[in-house]
Motif scaffolding. Sequence first.
Motif, short mmCIF file in Angstrom:
data_model
loop_
_atom_site.label_atom_id
_atom_site.label_comp_id
_atom_site.label_asym_id
_atom_site.label_seq_id
_atom_site.Cartn_x
_atom_site.Cartn_y
_atom_site.Cartn_z
N GLY A 194 11.15 -12.60 5.41
CA GLY A 194 11.12 -11.20 4.98
C GLY A 194 10.59 -10.32 6.09
O GLY A 194 10.03 -10.80 7.08
N GLU A 195 10.79 -9.02 5.92
CA GLU A 195 10.30 -8.09 6.93
C GLU A 195 9.21 -7.21 6.31
O GLU A 195 9.37 -6.71 5.20
N VAL A 196 8.11 -7.06 7.03
CA VAL A 196 7.03 -6.20 6.54
C VAL A 196 6.66 -5.21 7.65
O VAL A 196 6.40 -5.61 8.78
N LEU A 197 6.69 -3.94 7.31
CA LEU A 197 6.37 -2.90 8.28
C LEU A 197 5.26 -2.00 7.75
O LEU A 197 5.36 -1.48 6.64
N LEU A 202 11.36 -2.21 -0.61
CA LEU A 202 10.23 -1.64 -1.36
C LEU A 202 9.41 -0.78 -0.40
O LEU A 202 8.95 -1.27 0.63
N VAL A 203 9.25 0.49 -0.74
CA VAL A 203 8.46 1.38 0.11
C VAL A 203 7.17 1.72 -0.65
O VAL A 203 7.21 2.37 -1.69
N PHE A 204 6.05 1.26 -0.14
CA PHE A 204 4.76 1.53 -0.80
C PHE A 204 4.13 2.79 -0.23
O PHE A 204 4.11 2.98 0.98
N VAL A 205 3.66 3.64 -1.12
CA VAL A 205 2.95 4.85 -0.71
C VAL A 205 1.59 4.89 -1.43
O VAL A 205 1.43 4.27 -2.48
N PRO A 206 0.61 5.60 -0.86
CA PRO A 206 -0.74 5.52 -1.46
C PRO A 206 -0.93 6.28 -2.76
O PRO A 206 -1.75 5.88 -3.58
N THR A 207 -0.21 7.39 -2.96
CA THR A 207 -0.48 8.19 -4.16
C THR A 207 0.82 8.51 -4.92
O THR A 207 1.92 8.44 -4.35
N GLN A 210 -1.48 -8.55 -0.47
CA GLN A 210 -0.61 -8.71 -1.64
C GLN A 210 0.74 -8.04 -1.40
O GLN A 210 1.79 -8.57 -1.75
N ILE A 211 0.71 -6.83 -0.83
CA ILE A 211 1.95 -6.09 -0.58
C ILE A 211 2.84 -6.88 0.39
O ILE A 211 4.03 -7.06 0.15
N ALA A 212 2.23 -7.38 1.47
CA ALA A 212 3.01 -8.17 2.44
C ALA A 212 3.57 -9.42 1.77
O ALA A 212 4.64 -9.91 2.14
N ILE A 263 10.61 3.36 -4.24
CA ILE A 263 9.31 3.82 -3.75
C ILE A 263 8.29 3.52 -4.83
O ILE A 263 8.55 3.77 -6.02
N CYS A 264 7.17 2.98 -4.44
CA CYS A 264 6.19 2.63 -5.47
C CYS A 264 4.77 2.81 -4.96
O CYS A 264 4.53 2.86 -3.76
N THR A 265 3.88 2.90 -5.91
CA THR A 265 2.46 2.92 -5.57
C THR A 265 1.95 1.48 -5.68
O THR A 265 2.76 0.56 -5.87
N THR A 266 0.66 1.30 -5.66
CA THR A 266 0.12 -0.07 -5.71
C THR A 266 0.39 -0.76 -7.05
O THR A 266 0.01 -1.91 -7.22
N VAL A 267 1.04 -0.06 -7.96
CA VAL A 267 1.36 -0.66 -9.27
C VAL A 267 2.21 -1.92 -9.09
O VAL A 267 2.15 -2.84 -9.91
#
Lengths: 204, 373
Positions: free
Chosen positions: B340-343, B249-254, B326-328, B293-297
């Motif tokens: 799990g891995e969080v970067l 899961l790749v989180f991006v801000p916008t 929450q994301i982590a 790829i996802c936003t904070t949704v």
Amino acid sequence: MTFIDVFLTEDVLCKVCRRSLKKVERWVDVNGMKVYAYYEFDEMMSTLFHRYKEAHDQALGKLFLHPVHAAFDKKFKGKTIVCVPSSKKKREQRGFMTLHTILGESRLVRVDVLEKLSDEKQSLRSAAMRREIQHEMLLANPMLVEGKDILLFDDIVTTGSSMLACSGLLRENTRSLTHVCIAIHPSFLKIKGKGRDKATKTGD
Amino acid sequence: MECMRCGNRSKRYFAVYQGKTVCRRCIGFTGDIADIQANSGEVSIHLPFRLSETQRKASKTIYQASLLKDVLVNAVCGAGKTELVYETIAKTLEASKTIGLAIARKQVVLQLAKRLTGAFPGIRVQAICEGHTNILDAQLFVVTTHQLYRFPRMFDCLILDEPDAFPYVGDELLEGFARMACRGRMIYLTATPDREMLRRVKKQEMVEVMVNVRPHGYPLPVPSIRCAPYFIQLILVKRWVEKTKGRKLVFVPTIRQAVFIARLFKWKQVSAKSKDLQEKIDEFANNEDGVLICTTVLERGVTFENAQVCVVMAQHPVFNEASLVQIAGRAGRSPRYPKGEVLFLCGYKSRSCLNCMNILLRSNKDASFASTP
């Protein structure tokens, strides 16, 4: 828009919301009728009308003709306003006349000569069923409109069925008939090439 | 003067129409009032797994505390917060009292209603959210916070899940609905309590029940932070995706960033604007080696087995401390893949990134003292 409109009347919408409304302010062709529309019926307008008509938030009534109230009177000077009617049940439920509140301080003469016999809501009907409305409208007092210049006023035109039905009843008795609405469905604006030019030539 | 639906006391929202005083803050909420049917008899709980010792202890404490005061369940992501309140739900229903669950997001409401229907076979559970408002009588309601106006003073106990989540957080109207719907005690379930809640705990207005360990007993994945300029972050995320196994899961801000990166690397993206959001989520859940790829949704309310998480531009203001925690928390939730891995990739180490890391480290440190009411 006049000086009084801009400086002496208070807007009930904030500037940001006001800017998000899509202005039309021209004559639009609706199934062969020339209708003068002020705004496009988009999501924002839909939310405002829902809050105004279904949630009965009367204070919003003032916003639809702001800031063109005086200009409205000037543009349609000498005409008598006839509003497209709501059903009796709906009127009682709301406790106020939505179109009359929108017209607010307009100095034009108003007469209520039309009646809607059915209680069914137009927006919940199919397009085919909406056309049936012509059998559900009644011209209660033709004497009041005879030989006059009539302005037929409605808030929203989505298919034009209600306005067309009222127009059909009034046409025979009146000297001239002008159609005006606050918001119009965007589908009528897409065919602006023909409709607009034709309407503008013959419009007010 | 106080509005009976939203609790508004501000004079500027009141108007008088035809002699009646109305509250213009909640006037747009015009739906019917719900009808809660009282339960009579025993309520059994059916769970497909056994609760851990920590969860059982916490469950009991929550129920006992909820009889006296409001409760803050401060449990780490993936600790099984919902299961922690099953005992409270069952016992409240057995006592012929009314209890409901409110959550800010519609999707979570629908998921939770399904889970509760399975967990309480003898109870009529009903979800109420946008598009699901026809049936208004049941014994147990799961509702969005926007629908709480249908329950004026009806709940003896109201469980509020994720009170720090959008759109509930900071919305006076929704907070008012929750306050007015509850005539008894509130239970707040969150992994990231805000200052106001902690202040109430400190003032002893509320009891805090902490659960710092996940049911599988493994520590929470702590993010590794790497600082780099934006275009280097893109190279790093590409390499991270290629190197890492499992769902990524790749989180991006916008939303713009999501669309841009999705086009650049030909990955799939979701945001609140995606029409096929649920389909894409399901597709990702079924693909063991997928990238999304996802936003904070997707920051909360979703669980993917064997998910690894990367945040691009983690210093962006959209990612606050709670959001990053929450994301982590999306990583390492499953007992089969507890690690799990969080970067976090960022332009600079923001306060939110550092605070998030500290919270997770502290939770892991405190894990041995789990359940300390």
